[in-house]
Design an enzyme around this catalytic site. Sequence first.
Site, PDB file in Angstrom:
ATOM      1  CD  GLU B  60      -1.544  -2.463   1.492  1.00 41.27           C
ATOM      2  OE1 GLU B  60      -0.412  -2.600   2.006  1.00 41.27           O
ATOM      3  OE2 GLU B  60      -2.293  -3.430   1.253  1.00 41.27           O
ATOM      4  CG  HIS B 130     -11.647  -7.991   6.359  1.00 44.35           C
ATOM      5  ND1 HIS B 130     -10.956  -8.823   7.185  1.00 44.35           N
ATOM      6  CD2 HIS B 130     -11.038  -8.085   5.152  1.00 44.35           C
ATOM      7  CE1 HIS B 130      -9.976  -9.410   6.517  1.00 44.35           C
ATOM      8  NE2 HIS B 130     -10.003  -8.978   5.284  1.00 44.35           N
TER       9      HIS B 130
HETATM   10  C1  LIG Z   1      -1.860  -4.855   4.360  1.00 43.36           C
HETATM   11  C2  LIG Z   1      -2.839  -5.738   3.674  1.00 43.36           C
HETATM   12  N1  LIG Z   1      -3.201  -5.460   2.405  1.00 43.36           N
HETATM   13  C3  LIG Z   1      -4.120  -6.220   1.772  1.00 43.36           C
HETATM   14  C4  LIG Z   1      -4.686  -7.283   2.391  1.00 43.36           C
HETATM   15  C5  LIG Z   1      -5.742  -8.142   1.669  1.00 43.36           C
HETATM   16  N2  LIG Z   1      -5.192  -9.455   1.341  1.00 43.36           N
HETATM   17  C6  LIG Z   1      -5.399 -10.514   2.161  1.00 43.36           C
HETATM   18  S1  LIG Z   1      -4.619 -11.868   1.629  1.00 43.36           S
HETATM   19  C7  LIG Z   1      -3.965 -11.098   0.283  1.00 43.36           C
HETATM   20  C8  LIG Z   1      -3.059 -11.852  -0.655  1.00 43.36           C
HETATM   21  C9  LIG Z   1      -1.836 -12.407   0.022  1.00 43.36           C
HETATM   22  O1  LIG Z   1      -1.076 -13.186  -0.848  1.00 43.36           O
HETATM   23  P1  LIG Z   1       0.215 -13.978  -0.376  1.00 43.36           P
HETATM   24  O2  LIG Z   1       0.999 -13.177   0.595  1.00 43.36           O
HETATM   25  O3  LIG Z   1       0.939 -14.397  -1.595  1.00 43.36           O
HETATM   26  O4  LIG Z   1      -0.307 -15.238   0.420  1.00 43.36           O
HETATM   27  P2  LIG Z   1      -1.278 -16.417  -0.076  1.00 43.36           P
HETATM   28  O5  LIG Z   1      -2.683 -15.925   0.105  1.00 43.36           O
HETATM   29  O6  LIG Z   1      -0.937 -16.696  -1.479  1.00 43.36           O
HETATM   30  O7  LIG Z   1      -1.034 -17.567   0.832  1.00 43.36           O
HETATM   31  C10 LIG Z   1      -4.421  -9.771   0.250  1.00 43.36           C
HETATM   32  C11 LIG Z   1      -4.089  -8.814  -0.818  1.00 43.36           C
HETATM   33  C12 LIG Z   1      -4.284  -7.541   3.718  1.00 43.36           C
HETATM   34  N3  LIG Z   1      -4.796  -8.574   4.415  1.00 43.36           N
HETATM   35  N4  LIG Z   1      -3.367  -6.761   4.326  1.00 43.36           N
END
Ligand SMILES: Cc1ncc(C[n+]2csc(CCOP(=O)(O)OP(=O)(O)O)c2C)c(N)n1
Lengths: 394, 325
Positions: B60, B130
């Site tokens: 972000e 959320h």
């Molecule tokens: C600071 C923040 N930004 C956005 C989100 C929303 N979000 C939750 S999971 C995710 C994707 C995470 O991907 P990754 O780190 O590759 O882990 P995976 O889900 O593939 O195990 C996002 C964008 C969040 N939880 N926290």
Amino acid sequence: MNTEKYPQGRVVHSPEYIDGLAVDIPILKILKQDGSLYDGADMPSIDQAHAEKIYKTLAFHRVLDERMIASQRQGRLSFYMAALGEEAATVGSAAALDDEDMIMAQYREQGALIYRGFSLENFMNQMFSNERDLGKGRQMPIHYGSQDKHYMTVSSPLATQVPQAAGYAYGQKLQGNNKITICYLGEGAASEGDFHAGLNMAAVHQAPVIFFCRNNGYAISTPSTEQYAGNGIASRGVGYDIKTIRVDGNDILAVLKATQEARKYAVEESKPVLIEAMSYRLGAHSTSDDPSGYRTKEEEAKYAQHDPILRMKNWMLAQQWWTEEQDKSLFDEYREQVLAAVKVAEVIEKPAIEELITDVYDQPTPALEQQLEQLKQHIKKYPDAYPVTAGRIK
Amino acid sequence: MAKMNLLQAINNALDIAMEEDDSTLCFGEDVGHFGGVFRATSNLQEKYGKHRCFNTPLVEQGILGFANGLAAQGSRPVAEIQFADYIFPAFDQIVNESAKFRYRSGNEFNVGKLTIRTPYGGGIAGGLYHSQSPEAYFAHTPGLKIVVPRNPYQAKGLLLASIRDDNPVVFFEPKKLYRASVGEVPEDDYQIPLGKAEIVKQGTDITLLGWGAQMETLEKAAVMAEKQGVSCEIIDLRTILPWDVDTVAASVTKTGRLLINHEAPLTGGFAGEIAATIQDKCFLNLESPIARVCGLDTPFPLAHEKEYMPDELKTFEAIMASINY
Ligand SMILES: Cc1ncc(C[n+]2csc(CCOP(=O)(O)OP(=O)(O)O)c2C)c(N)n1
């Protein structure tokens, strides 16, 4: 300034680029999909009892995920996140740790918690936010945490645990207890500023922490090709002068081996290690996600052939440590257990209304006490509108 | 006119903005081909190409820093933060950079073309991370505009005004209403002016003030109060910063009573600012203390979401308490 540590190098007299992709990052593989070993592979330390415990953890994990996704579809559970296809990464790494090493998870690491023996009831109580949830019904499903299991309660904001893990491990080092911290994260989370801050802090202050990145190819819909340029997450470790291993994340023996090495190094040298486990997120990101919007069935089918649980089973069978009959009855037993536990947990009451204001501070402030009192009076007046709590207010 | 839900109205506004100005860019986590986790940016990549509508890495502070740079350069970035709960890693870029670019440089540089869109608010069983309504943190920052629509019609008109406004705007979208709120929306281009409140309903006994998803709560509470013979005037603030003091003060001068409702915690919430100002402007017209019906001073809970929310019953009770003061 310590000039010895100050970057030195080969002297050149015209500009020469160094190229990130030119760094050769090997990938550790020990076990093949058919259950046989690669020639000359260096086995982790593992015996039959340990292997059985690991395999049972994987099996339970698979059953739990499948059943909870089904429960969510039936509307019994609000939300779930499975780790289908990448269970070996977290279970294999957790199996290399001391039970009192700290685990700081992202959210898709229930495998590590199962391995530690977090009870089925505890999983269910958290997911159904009932009054027996250790987290007191405050967070969404899968945000587990347990002091007893040395598993830090999960926080949704991504990567915030990374610098915290560096700090936690530094504290462990000062106490000289030979415990380390493992910090799990996804390749998506590795883009956050906190990831870079955390690695740098750990490297500079020499914290005994293992940063364990599950590179499963996707962050929700974003493929890793749109997440970073260059040679994955492992190359980041090199930049921070953190010892780094890349491993096949679907190969439980390779993950175990890498993490055993990493733990030894972290304890003996008191320094951080980065492990990048290459895997694939076979399922949806969460039950709120539908991968058909961003990837093909063919792609998923290709990776399904690398099922890490099947791979370990093939090895167990080849070792004659396991039989097909045992396998079937184990999965059947787990399915029954999980279903029964859902039925119990979903009817346990929600936490008492008083829990709304506890743990904001060590003691509720006068303002919070007053707000709770007002709320109770209000609910007493309109019990029908607040069915979850009304009957329990004295 | 077309029937649209709130997401479709936002998508439509983005489409119009990208069509009219080649330098308008939409980006954020999962925003590209997938169209965002809520699908607000659906089809924009197909229509305008990967260079104008794209996924960013998951960072972000990077999204907002990048957006600030783009806006300073003269492009018109519309950056999405996936949930308002995750805007805090970008807090420094927004509060110290977006908000102060123009002031600190003597207007040598500015990022006025920047718009930040982000879904906010509870009511979706999202728990701590959320559900937050963080508008008050940003309202403490001179240099930003803060806008919150309550329905599809507003979402389109206010978003187009925000994108075209020559100041950085934080645009909070009530995610609870994304699909739930459906209404008639003109297909053509139109704008709703920033900084102007809307009088939703005329009344004589008390002014009810809110924004975004809580407007429904006020409307329901007003129906209950009318049955008790209380005539409510309902105002939607629409823009939190700069807020429309005149419209609110004129209404309170007429009704003699004010109730402010927001979802964010009471302490330090924006209702406090409004109450102080209106008390100053309307002291001699007030018949009862200004009432605030807000979230509790706790993080946003999961199991007790209903209990936490400043719902219509709590609002109705507060209306009656004001009237009977
Ligand atoms: C600071 C923040 N930004 C956005 C989100 C929303 N979000 C939750 S999971 C995710 C994707 C995470 O991907 P990754 O780190 O590759 O882990 P995976 O889900 O593939 O195990 C996002 C964008 C969040 N939880 N926290």
